[in-house]
Design a protein around this motif. Sequence first.
Motif, PDB file in Angstrom:
ATOM      1  N   ASN A   1       0.821  -1.203   0.000  1.00  0.00           N
ATOM      2  CA  ASN A   1       0.000   0.000   0.000  1.00  0.00           C
ATOM      3  C   ASN A   1       0.857   1.256   0.000  1.00  0.00           C
ATOM      4  O   ASN A   1       0.568   2.219  -0.714  1.00  0.00           O
TER       5      ASN A   1
ATOM      6  N   ARG B   1       2.195   1.761  -3.342  1.00  0.00           N
ATOM      7  CA  ARG B   1       1.185   2.168  -4.296  1.00  0.00           C
ATOM      8  C   ARG B   1       0.845   3.649  -4.122  1.00  0.00           C
ATOM      9  O   ARG B   1       0.708   4.392  -5.071  1.00  0.00           O
ATOM     10  N   ARG B   2       0.735   4.042  -2.864  1.00  0.00           N
ATOM     11  CA  ARG B   2       0.474   5.460  -2.614  1.00  0.00           C
ATOM     12  C   ARG B   2       1.565   6.306  -3.255  1.00  0.00           C
ATOM     13  O   ARG B   2       1.278   7.326  -3.896  1.00  0.00           O
TER      14      ARG B   2
ATOM     15  N   LEU C   1       1.105   6.373  -6.943  1.00  0.00           N
ATOM     16  CA  LEU C   1      -0.051   7.186  -7.358  1.00  0.00           C
ATOM     17  C   LEU C   1       0.243   8.668  -7.221  1.00  0.00           C
ATOM     18  O   LEU C   1      -0.142   9.477  -8.076  1.00  0.00           O
ATOM     19  N   ASN C   2       0.939   9.004  -6.156  1.00  0.00           N
ATOM     20  CA  ASN C   2       1.305  10.408  -5.997  1.00  0.00           C
ATOM     21  C   ASN C   2       2.224  10.842  -7.137  1.00  0.00           C
ATOM     22  O   ASN C   2       2.091  11.938  -7.677  1.00  0.00           O
ATOM     23  N   LEU C   3       3.177   9.958  -7.452  1.00  0.00           N
ATOM     24  CA  LEU C   3       4.080  10.252  -8.575  1.00  0.00           C
ATOM     25  C   LEU C   3       3.266  10.470  -9.843  1.00  0.00           C
ATOM     26  O   LEU C   3       3.495  11.397 -10.610  1.00  0.00           O
ATOM     27  N   MET C   4       2.304   9.578 -10.021  1.00  0.00           N
ATOM     28  CA  MET C   4       1.476   9.647 -11.219  1.00  0.00           C
ATOM     29  C   MET C   4       0.744  10.984 -11.260  1.00  0.00           C
ATOM     30  O   MET C   4       0.633  11.608 -12.311  1.00  0.00           O
ATOM     31  N   ARG C   5       0.262  11.386 -10.101  1.00  0.00           N
ATOM     32  CA  ARG C   5      -0.432  12.666 -10.061  1.00  0.00           C
ATOM     33  C   ARG C   5       0.522  13.784 -10.454  1.00  0.00           C
ATOM     34  O   ARG C   5       0.153  14.685 -11.214  1.00  0.00           O
ATOM     35  N   GLY C   6       1.770  13.696  -9.944  1.00  0.00           N
ATOM     36  CA  GLY C   6       2.767  14.703 -10.308  1.00  0.00           C
ATOM     37  C   GLY C   6       2.958  14.740 -11.811  1.00  0.00           C
ATOM     38  O   GLY C   6       2.978  15.812 -12.443  1.00  0.00           O
ATOM     39  N   LEU C   7       3.062  13.548 -12.388  1.00  0.00           N
ATOM     40  CA  LEU C   7       3.263  13.492 -13.838  1.00  0.00           C
ATOM     41  C   LEU C   7       2.075  14.089 -14.576  1.00  0.00           C
ATOM     42  O   LEU C   7       2.229  14.791 -15.570  1.00  0.00           O
ATOM     43  N   SER C   8       0.898  13.791 -14.078  1.00  0.00           N
ATOM     44  CA  SER C   8      -0.289  14.348 -14.734  1.00  0.00           C
ATOM     45  C   SER C   8      -0.253  15.861 -14.694  1.00  0.00           C
ATOM     46  O   SER C   8      -0.539  16.529 -15.690  1.00  0.00           O
ATOM     47  N   LYS C   9       0.082  16.381 -13.510  1.00  0.00           N
ATOM     48  CA  LYS C   9       0.156  17.835 -13.364  1.00  0.00           C
ATOM     49  C   LYS C   9       1.180  18.391 -14.347  1.00  0.00           C
ATOM     50  O   LYS C   9       0.945  19.394 -15.030  1.00  0.00           O
TER      51      LYS C   9
ATOM     52  N   MET D   1       4.693   7.723 -17.352  1.00  0.00           N
ATOM     53  CA  MET D   1       3.398   7.280 -16.842  1.00  0.00           C
ATOM     54  C   MET D   1       3.159   5.804 -17.139  1.00  0.00           C
ATOM     55  O   MET D   1       2.667   5.066 -16.290  1.00  0.00           O
TER      56      MET D   1
ATOM     57  N   LEU E   1       5.010   3.763 -14.844  1.00  0.00           N
ATOM     58  CA  LEU E   1       4.362   3.752 -13.535  1.00  0.00           C
ATOM     59  C   LEU E   1       3.164   2.812 -13.531  1.00  0.00           C
ATOM     60  O   LEU E   1       2.949   2.068 -12.574  1.00  0.00           O
TER      61      LEU E   1
ATOM     62  N   LEU F   1       2.495  -0.277 -11.188  1.00  0.00           N
ATOM     63  CA  LEU F   1       1.292  -0.493 -10.389  1.00  0.00           C
ATOM     64  C   LEU F   1       0.657  -1.844 -10.698  1.00  0.00           C
ATOM     65  O   LEU F   1       0.204  -2.549  -9.800  1.00  0.00           O
TER      66      LEU F   1
END
Lengths: 258, 168, 764
Positions: free
Chosen positions: B115, B118-119, B122-130, B150, B153, B157
């Motif tokens: 977990n 994964r968190r 996911l946070n990394l993924m959010r950074g990449l999205s941003k 991505m 990542l 995942l």
Amino acid sequence: MIARAVPQPAPSADEMLLKIVGLSKVYKGGGPPVHAVRGVSLSLEPGQFVAVMGPSGSGKSSLLHMLGGLEPPTTGQIWFDGARVDGLSQARWAMLRRRNIGFVFQFFNLVSNMTVADNVELPALMSGATRRQAKERRIELLAELGLSDKASASPARLSGGEQQRVALARALANRPSLLLADEPTGNLDSLNSADVLRVLCRVHGQGQTIILVTHDARAASMADRVVNLFDGMIIDDMDVVTPIRPSVAAAGVLRLGE
Amino acid sequence: MRLPLLALLAKEPAHGYELKSLLEQTFGQAYPSPNIGQIYVTLQRLERDGLVKSQDVIQTTRPNKRVYELTPAGREALAAWIEEPSEGPRVRDDFFVKLALSPLAGVTDQMALINRQRRHYLNLMRGLSKLASATDRDSRISLLLIEGAMLHLQADLDWLERCQEELM
Amino acid sequence: MRAALRWIRSDLRARPFQVAVEMLVVGGVLTALLLSVTVLEGATNPWAGLFAQSRGAQIWMRLAPGTKVSGLRQIGGVTAIAGPYSTTAATIVQGPLQSAVELRAMTPAMPQIGRLLVRQGSWLAPSAPGGVVLEASFAQAIHCRVGSELVINGIDGPTAKVRVIGIAATSDQGFYPDQTPGLAWVQLPLLRRIEPIARHTEEVVGIRIANSADTSFVAQQAVAELTGAVRSVSTWTQVEQSMARGDPLLGLLLALFGLVALGGAVLVIASATGGRVLVQLEELATLKTLGFTPGQITAMVVAEHAGVGLAGASLGVVATRYLTVPLLHGIPASIVPAVVPLPATWIVLMACSAEFLVVLAAAFPGWRAGRVSAVVAVRRPLPAGHLSQLARVVMLSRFPPAIVLGARAAFIRRLPAALTIGGLAMSMAVITIGLGVASTVDDVQRHPANIGLAAALTVSPGELSQAQAGAIVSGDRQVLSAYPSVQVNALLATGTTTITTLGLGTSARPYPFHVAQGSLYHAPGQAVASQGLLDLLHLKVGELVPMQINGVPVIFRIVGRIVEPEYSGQVLAYGLDTLSQAGVVSPPVYYSLVLRPGVTVSAARRHLLAVSGGRLDVTEVNDPASQLGIIRPMLAGLIAVLALVGLVSVLTASSVGIRDQLRDVGALRAIGLTPRQVMVSMVSSTTALAVIAIATGATAGFMVSTRLINLGAQVYGIGSGIGRPPSAPAMAAAILIAAAGATLTAILPARRVVATPVATMLGP
Ligand SMILES: Nc1ncnc2c1ncn2[C@@H]1O[C@H](COP(=O)(O)OP(=O)(O)O)[C@@H](O)[C@H]1O
Ligand SMILES: [Mg+2]
């Protein structure tokens, strides 16, 4: 779209849009009973964007269907906007969905015999809008999703991404308080997925509450919160935070050269 | 860094600062560009190996600058690099080693481990999205880079999910 | 509501062909029913229709010439007066034949009350002062058409040559020859020419009253009003009674066909709705996710089909309105004296019943549609392919793979498969029965003797002595044999029942009845009876039945059962020698003539009249077989409706099948089935069902056809034994056409599938 008040931090239980307690679903009939969802509890504030992840067969869809009243839970409670709804009749659920819950599915589920315009106008007409009101709302939505020129097309003539955006427009037509999406990008390529996700982000930005079931981490990372299901149970419930320096992230994942 | 510099010089001769800004232009924000010192050290090594040669250009208003250009040997080395297939992805996965060895280390809650990881992802993924949404649509190389990250990542995942399914 | 309408609209638009067929079925069935009822009503109770159409008068009075009738208007309840019209008795002369006629003087302007319903030709016109319009049943009886030339003799001698310019129906008096004299309308100058003496004419006046129930009361008042001048009064009840007649055979057939057509319509709607629901499960489920309640979905599905039904029913009503007269025009007046369009209330009532049935038929599939789980929209399980025994046999035999694939697919969904087979098999069975009826009718018409109608003519001595008459008829070249006959009523020993008995021929030379059971009477005291009589008296062949004939006790042993369509099937027949042996005073004898093959009835009649100088009374036997002619167009209509039923079944089957097969077909094409093979596969899936259904239906129909016809005949007293199986060529043609039709129908949608690019089919 809807300009709803930005949710207050830490709302009390009454202010939860959706609250489920000990929800479980057992499928019986033919073979051993399948425990698809086992005692899931969850609360959702208005305006929140929750992603539900988990391996296939972990009960994501079952959970979503129960939240939308498509299937009754085996046990547990569902509270919607402060009212208990798990025991509602099919017809009552239908009326709740009509006004308050929008659905988007993996396979779009557009009515194939109807034009795009008719598909999008359907929910408004159903909830008693006049033809004119429904039409105005449809024009507004299609323009927002970049589909104005497809209004009179048949769904079969649209690409997957376009179809899914039409489905989104239809789900949003009645300004539902809750949008339920089950793998909306599961059947799309990355460009079309990105389009759909962009729309989701935008409506979320305007205050739309969303529950998104997805396998796609990129989609999940747009949510405020990710709930992980495994074998019908919640194994993790996290708030997603943006890293301080996103630019480091790419390098952290992908190292170029030696 | 050697070969990217050779590639940049293949088009036309350039000096150190020009090379740095060219690199930044190409890879964008998504990739932290090397500092000028690293570039100069690399250029000197290339010159020593006979792959580039340099020439001082006299400037009246500013200090002289040193312009580098490719030698025939440098061209050959570049061509060979481009033609040879690249090695596959090199996943240096620390986490997997942790997960595999955690029972030995007395960690009982592998789920928590997963977990947490994964968190992080996911946070990394959010950074990449941003990052992706902040990046100019025209800088295609840069966007591709983010997309690559991505996808990696996502693969991480998925792998995590497999681990979870197998180990839990 | 609006949403449902929108959905219904787009669904209708998406399948115009199916909708059209559905509409046609409802419209066709309703038209068939309405026409049947029109015929039945026209045949059995024509008065009401004629009366309504002609705005007739309920009371008719004959008055002394010159009577003043204005006082009649003052009587309470009288709404209008027809006439008075001058009338006189005369004789129409056609060669040796003379017919009494009543001439009635009218004007070219058609009156408002007591109108004449002109069936052919035209009404009296100033341009044709010598023209005469004949009453329809009279014209039929004396073989007159528009354009015929007639000679009319006045009572006192004057003669006029006239031309028939029109034929009209009226509600004023009963049909000829039940009511004589026949009726003819002329203009006054012509009447004066034929009967110059005004004193010999009478006046006829009709009284129309508001409420038919007041008839006798008003009639009494009218008589009182015109004291002394009234020569006679007739009322509508007499006319109605004389027009009314039961026609069991026709009624039976109409009832049968009507029921079958209704059943077919219900089946069609049920199967079309069911099939449609099945094809649309996912979309209906999607609608549920959008917030349609189960009730709304049921209502929507039912409303859609009810709407189609309503359109079909309207179509049927309009078609009936426009088709009644032309379609039923050709029916001889002897069967249907008055083809009168049904009253609007009846039509509306029947259309409403049809609509009600449509709603009823759509209700169950609609209810199922409402219960569809919303989840099927998202989870889409294909039904598991149960392989039926039959499909397995097909697979084991070495058929080409495409056919095997198709045949297998046909049984994936069992309920629709059963519905399709049911619908098609039922149509086929009824078509087969219909063919049986047709061949029975053929048989009856070709061999009338088989239903006891050996004799085509009956001859009464008339103005001749019995011996003279006997000599003439037995000497005639065109007569094969002449049987002396009597018709007497007999009182059963129980003393309460009177039956008709016929003495026909002698024990040595019995009349050639068609014996269905036992034998003919070959000795005095033996008799044959028809089914109706046996039923009436609870008798069996072989039993004794005592009775009194003209006061003399006679005991008959019933030795056989005959087939007899006349006398409501209640008749006893024996040799004339039985009567003389028992000492019964013989009633007047007439002769039943069996003609030589190839001799037409009318030719024989003319010949006999000519030979006897018009002194014999020669009557054509009322031939029910000629009435049966009407059955043929009805059969054609029925078969058309049933073909539509079958068509809908096949269409439903193929659209459901294609929905199921689409993905498979895509995959199959991807792995290399040629389009032609795919086509064969899809078509054979529907054809497999059709072949089973056709075989089942034809077999079942064939097995029950004869029995069913006999049963019907028995119920109506004609007696079992007239039924014939369908003819082999007709059966073969029906089966081939049905199979070919089913295959062709299946090809249409299959072609569309084959034309779809493979990639589309493999998509979501
Ligand atoms: N109608 C059903 N009948 C029986 N089992 C079902 C039914 N629907 C789902 N399941 C089972 O329930 C489990 C959860 O399914 P689902 O909710 O679809 O998971 P997910 O959406 O996460 O893939 C699975 O094992 C699935 O096979
Ligand atoms: Mg799912």
